[in-house]
Design an enzyme around this catalytic site. Structure first.
Site, short mmCIF file in Angstrom:
data_model
loop_
_atom_site.label_atom_id
_atom_site.label_comp_id
_atom_site.label_asym_id
_atom_site.label_seq_id
_atom_site.Cartn_x
_atom_site.Cartn_y
_atom_site.Cartn_z
N CYS A 110 2.25 28.07 -17.34
CA CYS A 110 1.65 28.80 -18.50
C CYS A 110 1.09 27.61 -19.17
O CYS A 110 1.46 27.23 -20.61
CB CYS A 110 2.79 29.43 -19.18
N PRO A 117 0.66 -1.21 -0.28
CA PRO A 117 0.02 -0.07 0.02
C PRO A 117 1.02 1.31 0.07
O PRO A 117 1.84 1.27 0.76
CB PRO A 117 -0.83 -0.24 1.21
N TYR A 161 -4.95 13.43 -14.02
CA TYR A 161 -6.00 12.46 -13.87
C TYR A 161 -7.40 13.13 -13.51
O TYR A 161 -8.41 12.33 -12.97
CB TYR A 161 -6.10 11.56 -12.57
N1 LLP Z 1 2.67 -1.70 -6.11
C1 LLP Z 1 2.76 -1.59 -7.44
C2 LLP Z 1 3.48 -2.60 -8.31
C3 LLP Z 1 2.50 -0.43 -7.94
O1 LLP Z 1 2.21 -0.02 -9.29
C4 LLP Z 1 1.76 0.71 -7.28
C5 LLP Z 1 1.34 1.99 -7.76
C6 LLP Z 1 1.48 0.35 -5.77
C7 LLP Z 1 2.05 -0.69 -5.24
C8 LLP Z 1 0.90 1.30 -4.69
O2 LLP Z 1 -0.36 1.34 -5.18
P1 LLP Z 1 -1.44 2.24 -3.91
O3 LLP Z 1 -1.53 1.36 -2.68
O4 LLP Z 1 -0.78 3.79 -3.84
O5 LLP Z 1 -2.87 2.51 -4.61
N2 LLP Z 1 0.40 8.48 -9.62
C9 LLP Z 1 -1.17 8.07 -9.52
C10 LLP Z 1 -0.94 6.60 -8.82
C11 LLP Z 1 -0.08 5.73 -9.72
C12 LLP Z 1 0.05 4.15 -8.78
C13 LLP Z 1 1.10 3.69 -9.72
N3 LLP Z 1 1.33 2.17 -8.80
C14 LLP Z 1 -2.08 9.03 -8.83
O6 LLP Z 1 -1.37 10.07 -8.15
O7 LLP Z 1 -3.16 8.52 -8.48
#
Ligand code: LLP
Length: 412
Positions: free
Chosen positions: A341, A273, A315
């Site tokens: 800009c 997470p 997003y």
């Molecule tokens: N593990 C892997 C292999 C991942 O690719 C990711 C996120 C995570 C764990 C963590 O996931 P989480 O618990 O944070 O959902 N920049 C985007 C989010 C990109 C997520 C990429 N991978 C945003 O701001 O929404």
């Protein structure tokens, strides 16, 4: 984390305006107590089944945040040599660090093996071959999981959905057993687990459970084939409520469903997470520079921009924006825009919000994940300061970037 006391917005026991006055704006502020509480929510929810929580460093890689989590006992999920360096610098344990990502370079793999990471989450057979060759040079046996693509729809934003067959991530789950069988012939690799990650900001855990069932089924077959599969890595954590009315799932309820699947399964659960641990623990402070009206439309020009927080632009994501000082001046419907800009530079559009005046301070909420880490220097804007609040104390955990820092390493 956030509360109003006598009209002033506090992060835990610190008035945010104090921080803004001393550190300037824009600035990210994180609550240590909230980060700890969210980490513990996972640990408590999984109590009773063998598990390891590996914080996804990509969500927030500030050293103070990583150190705090390492002290809680967290492992880490990294996706680059840079993130490995950060984990090591923060006192994280490489032996509790998993390395994900579709494009690891030879240098990065070498560095990870030299530092004794726990396991690679491999995304292709070619990558397995490279890890085998580098492990042989180190005369080490290296643990790996294959990241399988279970072809499950995570029902999230298309840019952060990763578990469908058209995505670049993972290996077709139907072919995985053959790949594991071939990998078993490579002497410096050990098939320690199976991993998957179907996407981020997932508000309904049902697709996660669907993916888990497919992965568990594969893991049982692999174990029956005689492979030493010990863990299942289910990837990222739950989504969070960016709007107060969002139906954010409870970590405890998710944990309950995971416990049911893992009780007696004979596998350890790894979770990675990121967002759900740090997003609710962070705000971005910004100051109103100007108000303007154009063609009947109201704009609030603030000193934070898409280079500081790109999520709304990239997003179309929603972040609540609230005043640091509550007033009686009512609300306004406005676009909150920064100095960059580009018309895509906005923090909110058509938002009903406090009728703030130039000079007023605002907090952009739920910004602790994928905020600072995605900040850039576009328009030669120095990146914001980062601050960590511990109860009634706070400290700068990353200085605001300086103009000299902006040009470091450059030759005119
Ligand atoms: N593990 C892997 C292999 C991942 O690719 C990711 C996120 C995570 C764990 C963590 O996931 P989480 O618990 O944070 O959902 N920049 C985007 C989010 C990109 C997520 C990429 N991978 C945003 O701001 O929404």
């Amino acid at each position: 984390m956030l509360s109003y006391q006598d009209r002033s917005l506090y992060a835990d026991s610190v008035p945010l305006a104090d921080i803004a006055r001393k550190v300037g704006t824009p600035a990210y502020v994180y609550s240590a107590a909230t980060i700890r509480a969210n980490y513990r929510a996972y640990a408590d929810a999984l109590d009773g089944v063998p598990h390891q929580i590996c914080f996804a460093v990509k969500a927030n890689s500030n050293l103070a945040v990583l150190r705090l989590l390492a002290r809680e006992g967290s492992g880490f999920d990294i996706v680059s040599g840079g993130e490995l360096h950060r984990v090591l610098a923060a006192g994280g344990d490489p032996a509790r660090t998993v390395y994900s990502g579709v494009g690891k370079t030879a240098d990065e793999i070498d560095m990870a093996i030299a530092n004794g990471i726990q396991s690679f989450n491999c995304e292709s057979e070619a990558e397995l071959g490279l890890i085998e060759a580098i492990a042989a040079r180190h005369s080490k046996r290296v643990a790996f999981s294959l990241r399988v693509n279970p072809d499950v729809d995570a029902a999230t934003h298309p840019y952060i959905s990763t578990g469908l067959r058209e995505h670049k991530f993972g290996i077709d789950i139907g072919e995985a057993r053959d790949v594991y069988r071939r990998a078993a012939a490579l002497p410096h690799l050990e098939a320690a687990g199976v991993s998957c990650h179907i996407g981020s900001q997932i508000l309904d855990p049902t697709p996660l459970m669907e993916a888990l069932d497919k992965v568990l089924d594969l893991a049982r077959h692999l174990a029956a084939d005689g492979l030493p599969i010990r863990h299942i890595d289910l990837g990222g954590g739950l989504g969070v409520a960016y709007r107060p009315e969002d139906p954010a799932p409870a970590i405890s309820a998710y944990g309950q469903r995971l416990r049911e699947r893992f009780a007696g399964a004979g596998f350890e659960l790894i979770l990675e997470p990121g967002r759900s641990i740090v997003a609710p623990a962070g705000v971005l402070l910004t100051r109103v520079l100007y108000r303007k009206r154009s063609y009947g439309k109201e704009f609030m020009v603030v000193d934070a921009a898409m280079n500081d927080l790109i999520r709304p632009s990239l997003y179309q994501s929603h972040h609540e924006i609230i005043p640091l000082r509550r007033s009686d001046r009512g609300t306004v419907v406005a676009d909150v825009v920064g100095p960059v800009c580009e018309s895509g530079d906005f923090l909110a559009r058509g938002r009903e919000m406090d009728n703030a005046a130039p000079g007023d301070l605002l907090a952009v909420c739920t910004a602790g994940a994928y905020g600072f880490v995605l900040a850039s220097n576009y328009n030669a804007r120095p990146r914001p300061a980062e601050v960590l609040v511990e109860d009634d104390r706070w400290r700068i955990v990353r200085e605001r970037e300086t103009y000299a820092g902006l040009m470091r390493g450059e030759e005119p």
